[in-house]
Design a protein around this motif. Structure first.
Motif, PDB file in Angstrom:
ATOM      1  N   LEU A   1     -20.951 -14.863 -58.765  1.00 37.60           N
ATOM      2  CA  LEU A   1     -19.647 -15.240 -59.318  1.00 37.60           C
ATOM      3  C   LEU A   1     -19.454 -16.751 -59.397  1.00 37.60           C
ATOM      4  O   LEU A   1     -18.481 -17.221 -59.993  1.00 37.60           O
ATOM      5  N   ARG A   2     -20.377 -17.518 -58.799  1.00 36.80           N
ATOM      6  CA  ARG A   2     -20.357 -18.979 -58.957  1.00 36.80           C
ATOM      7  C   ARG A   2     -21.392 -19.470 -59.971  1.00 36.80           C
ATOM      8  O   ARG A   2     -21.358 -20.631 -60.374  1.00 36.80           O
ATOM      9  N   ASP A   3     -22.308 -18.608 -60.335  1.00 37.98           N
ATOM     10  CA  ASP A   3     -23.412 -18.990 -61.212  1.00 37.98           C
ATOM     11  C   ASP A   3     -22.879 -19.312 -62.607  1.00 37.98           C
ATOM     12  O   ASP A   3     -22.195 -18.495 -63.222  1.00 37.98           O
ATOM     13  N   PRO A   4     -23.178 -20.483 -63.146  1.00 38.79           N
ATOM     14  CA  PRO A   4     -22.651 -20.850 -64.467  1.00 38.79           C
ATOM     15  C   PRO A   4     -23.159 -19.983 -65.604  1.00 38.79           C
ATOM     16  O   PRO A   4     -22.583 -19.990 -66.700  1.00 38.79           O
ATOM     17  N   THR A   5     -24.236 -19.199 -65.365  1.00 36.95           N
ATOM     18  CA  THR A   5     -24.719 -18.306 -66.421  1.00 36.95           C
ATOM     19  C   THR A   5     -23.981 -16.973 -66.441  1.00 36.95           C
ATOM     20  O   THR A   5     -24.120 -16.203 -67.393  1.00 36.95           O
ATOM     21  N   THR A   6     -23.219 -16.690 -65.387  1.00 37.24           N
ATOM     22  CA  THR A   6     -22.439 -15.454 -65.350  1.00 37.24           C
ATOM     23  C   THR A   6     -21.340 -15.502 -66.407  1.00 37.24           C
ATOM     24  O   THR A   6     -20.728 -16.549 -66.630  1.00 37.24           O
ATOM     25  N   ARG A   7     -21.097 -14.383 -67.039  1.00 38.39           N
ATOM     26  CA  ARG A   7     -20.063 -14.294 -68.072  1.00 38.39           C
ATOM     27  C   ARG A   7     -18.834 -13.584 -67.490  1.00 38.39           C
ATOM     28  O   ARG A   7     -18.929 -12.482 -66.955  1.00 38.39           O
ATOM     29  N   ILE A   8     -17.675 -14.236 -67.609  1.00 39.39           N
ATOM     30  CA  ILE A   8     -16.417 -13.710 -67.091  1.00 39.39           C
ATOM     31  C   ILE A   8     -15.536 -13.260 -68.253  1.00 39.39           C
ATOM     32  O   ILE A   8     -15.341 -14.002 -69.218  1.00 39.39           O
ATOM     33  N   LEU A   9     -15.011 -12.036 -68.143  1.00 38.86           N
ATOM     34  CA  LEU A   9     -14.032 -11.560 -69.109  1.00 38.86           C
ATOM     35  C   LEU A   9     -12.650 -11.641 -68.471  1.00 38.86           C
ATOM     36  O   LEU A   9     -12.407 -11.031 -67.429  1.00 38.86           O
ATOM     37  N   ASP A  10     -11.745 -12.396 -69.075  1.00 40.53           N
ATOM     38  CA  ASP A  10     -10.367 -12.472 -68.593  1.00 40.53           C
ATOM     39  C   ASP A  10      -9.590 -11.280 -69.135  1.00 40.53           C
ATOM     40  O   ASP A  10      -9.610 -11.015 -70.346  1.00 40.53           O
ATOM     41  N   LEU A  11      -8.898 -10.576 -68.237  1.00 36.78           N
ATOM     42  CA  LEU A  11      -8.114  -9.410 -68.631  1.00 36.78           C
ATOM     43  C   LEU A  11      -6.648  -9.709 -68.350  1.00 36.78           C
ATOM     44  O   LEU A  11      -6.255  -9.937 -67.210  1.00 36.78           O
ATOM     45  N   TYR A  12      -5.842  -9.730 -69.406  1.00 40.26           N
ATOM     46  CA  TYR A  12      -4.418 -10.008 -69.302  1.00 40.26           C
ATOM     47  C   TYR A  12      -3.667  -8.685 -69.447  1.00 40.26           C
ATOM     48  O   TYR A  12      -3.473  -8.190 -70.551  1.00 40.26           O
ATOM     49  N   GLY A  13      -3.268  -8.094 -68.329  1.00 42.69           N
ATOM     50  CA  GLY A  13      -2.716  -6.750 -68.404  1.00 42.69           C
ATOM     51  C   GLY A  13      -3.821  -5.806 -68.844  1.00 42.69           C
ATOM     52  O   GLY A  13      -4.820  -5.635 -68.153  1.00 42.69           O
ATOM     53  N   ASP A  14      -3.672  -5.215 -70.021  1.00 43.73           N
ATOM     54  CA  ASP A  14      -4.736  -4.359 -70.560  1.00 43.73           C
ATOM     55  C   ASP A  14      -5.421  -4.996 -71.763  1.00 43.73           C
ATOM     56  O   ASP A  14      -6.177  -4.346 -72.473  1.00 43.73           O
ATOM     57  N   ARG A  15      -5.176  -6.301 -71.987  1.00 40.33           N
ATOM     58  CA  ARG A  15      -5.712  -6.957 -73.184  1.00 40.33           C
ATOM     59  C   ARG A  15      -6.767  -7.997 -72.817  1.00 40.33           C
ATOM     60  O   ARG A  15      -6.646  -8.711 -71.823  1.00 40.33           O
ATOM     61  N   ALA A  16      -7.787  -8.093 -73.650  1.00 41.50           N
ATOM     62  CA  ALA A  16      -8.885  -9.029 -73.431  1.00 41.50           C
ATOM     63  C   ALA A  16      -9.029  -9.937 -74.645  1.00 41.50           C
ATOM     64  O   ALA A  16      -8.759  -9.534 -75.780  1.00 41.50           O
ATOM     65  N   PRO A  17      -9.487 -11.178 -74.447  1.00 42.03           N
ATOM     66  CA  PRO A  17      -9.702 -12.079 -75.581  1.00 42.03           C
ATOM     67  C   PRO A  17     -10.911 -11.653 -76.400  1.00 42.03           C
ATOM     68  O   PRO A  17     -11.906 -11.174 -75.863  1.00 42.03           O
ATOM     69  N   TYR A  18     -10.815 -11.837 -77.698  1.00 40.33           N
ATOM     70  CA  TYR A  18     -11.918 -11.496 -78.585  1.00 40.33           C
ATOM     71  C   TYR A  18     -12.090 -12.581 -79.634  1.00 40.33           C
ATOM     72  O   TYR A  18     -11.238 -13.455 -79.814  1.00 40.33           O
ATOM     73  N   GLU A  19     -13.202 -12.506 -80.347  1.00 42.90           N
ATOM     74  CA  GLU A  19     -13.451 -13.387 -81.477  1.00 42.90           C
ATOM     75  C   GLU A  19     -14.071 -12.565 -82.593  1.00 42.90           C
ATOM     76  O   GLU A  19     -14.540 -11.449 -82.366  1.00 42.90           O
ATOM     77  N   GLY A  20     -14.053 -13.099 -83.795  1.00 48.50           N
ATOM     78  CA  GLY A  20     -14.581 -12.373 -84.937  1.00 48.50           C
ATOM     79  C   GLY A  20     -13.483 -11.743 -85.761  1.00 48.50           C
ATOM     80  O   GLY A  20     -12.332 -11.620 -85.334  1.00 48.50           O
TER      81      GLY A  20
END
Length: 313
Positions: A35-54
């Motif tokens: 969880l400190r490794d800079p290569t780890t990918r974190i998904l932020d979850l706001y309530g039941d919504r997640a950020p997306y792109e595309g």
């Protein structure tokens, strides 16, 4: 993961490519390092919504590297894929931000196998943590352990694990090859779906199918056949799909559970959907797959019809 050809294919939430790496969770030092490794990918979850792109139809989750400032957030280790570790950070739903965000119901059919597994696990875990802040034995506060997959009571030390509630969902078909669809009292007037219900303690899946159909519409069934399953973290179910043969067809509705129910031949259902008289469950749901498995293919519907359907699917 390969699927048995005798079960339903393409269930949107069953196609996870995420290796949950359960043994890693038990090593607190290793989990903390990940969880400190800079290569780890974190998904932020706001309530039941997640950020997306595309663009719509091609959306994908937006991840970020870990940040020390997030130590006050609940961060859960989800697993790994292709040598990259994934985790989710649970944030308040009202947090401001410029990210485009959407929930699992909206994104589920667009995401690839990795993203859909990450988001489904994140939503399920977040729902469980939100309901398990206190010990069910003594009422004392609990703390997250093992990468967010266990909560331990601060008073008696008891461990509590994420809960999944098994629910059966079934396409009931009579001898004339008609499909039974029903509408709950809380649904929109045109919404209809197959029957479903939770498995009771000490009950087999097949027995639950027969009991739920009898209780809700008064129909007897046999020849219960498994067709597939998928997680449904709204908030914490596993939907287990079946096809069952009706041995009686007269309907006796439980008014607390069912507002309307009808038998449909294929041409009748297609015409009702096309006319907007019936709105079917969204394609993300196993209910829709069970309906179209009986129908023999996709059922054409007015644009946006399934998105307007009831939250129960």
């Amino acid at each position: 993961m390969p699927y048995d050809s005798e079960t339903l294919l393409e269930l949107g939430l069953s196609r996870s490519a995420l290796d949950r790496s359960a043994t890693v969770r038990k090593d607190s030092g290793r989990t903390a390092a990940i969880l400190r490794d800079p290569t780890t990918r974190i998904l932020d979850l706001y309530g039941d919504r997640a950020p997306y792109e595309g663009e719509p139809g091609e959306r994908r989750l937006r991840y970020r590297p870990p940040e020390e400032a997030d130590t006050e957030r609940l961060v859960a280790y989800l697993g790994a894929h292709a040598g990259v570790s994934y985790a989710c950070a649970v944030r308040p739903a009202q947090d401001d931000g410029e990210d485009s965000r959407a929930n699992l119901r909206s994104l589920g059919m667009e995401l690839d196998d990795l993203d859909v597994g990450v988001l489904a696990a994140s939503v399920g875990l977040a729902n469980w943590h939100a309901a398990q802040g206190f010990c069910p034995r003594c009422g004392s506060p609990t703390e997250a352990r093992e990468g967010g997959w266990v909560r331990v009571c601060t008073n008696d030390g008891s461990s509590h694990f994420p809960r999944t509630d098994p629910a059966v969902i079934m396409a009931v078909v009579d001898e004339a090859d008609r499909l039974l669809l029903a509408r709950g009292p809380q649904w929109r007037p045109t919404g209809m779906s197959v029957l479903a219900g939770f498995v009771e303690p000490g009950e087999s899946l097949e027995a639950a199918v027969a009991r739920e159909v009898m209780e809700e519409v008064g129909v007897e069934v046999d020849a219960v056949r498994y067709r597939g399953n998928q997680p449904w973290p709204f908030p914490s179910s596993l939907m287990i799909g079946f096809r069952a043969r009706a041995t009686t067809t007269e309907l006796h509705l439980d008014p607390e559970e069912i507002a309307d129910a009808r038998w449909f031949a294929r041409d009748e259902l297609a015409a009702a959907v096309a006319a907007g008289e019936v709105s079917l469950s969204p394609h993300l749901s196993i209910a829709r797959h069970l309906i179209e498995d009986w129908y023999g293919g996709r059922i054409a519907e007015p644009q946006g019809a399934s998105e307007q359907w009831s939250r129960r699917a």
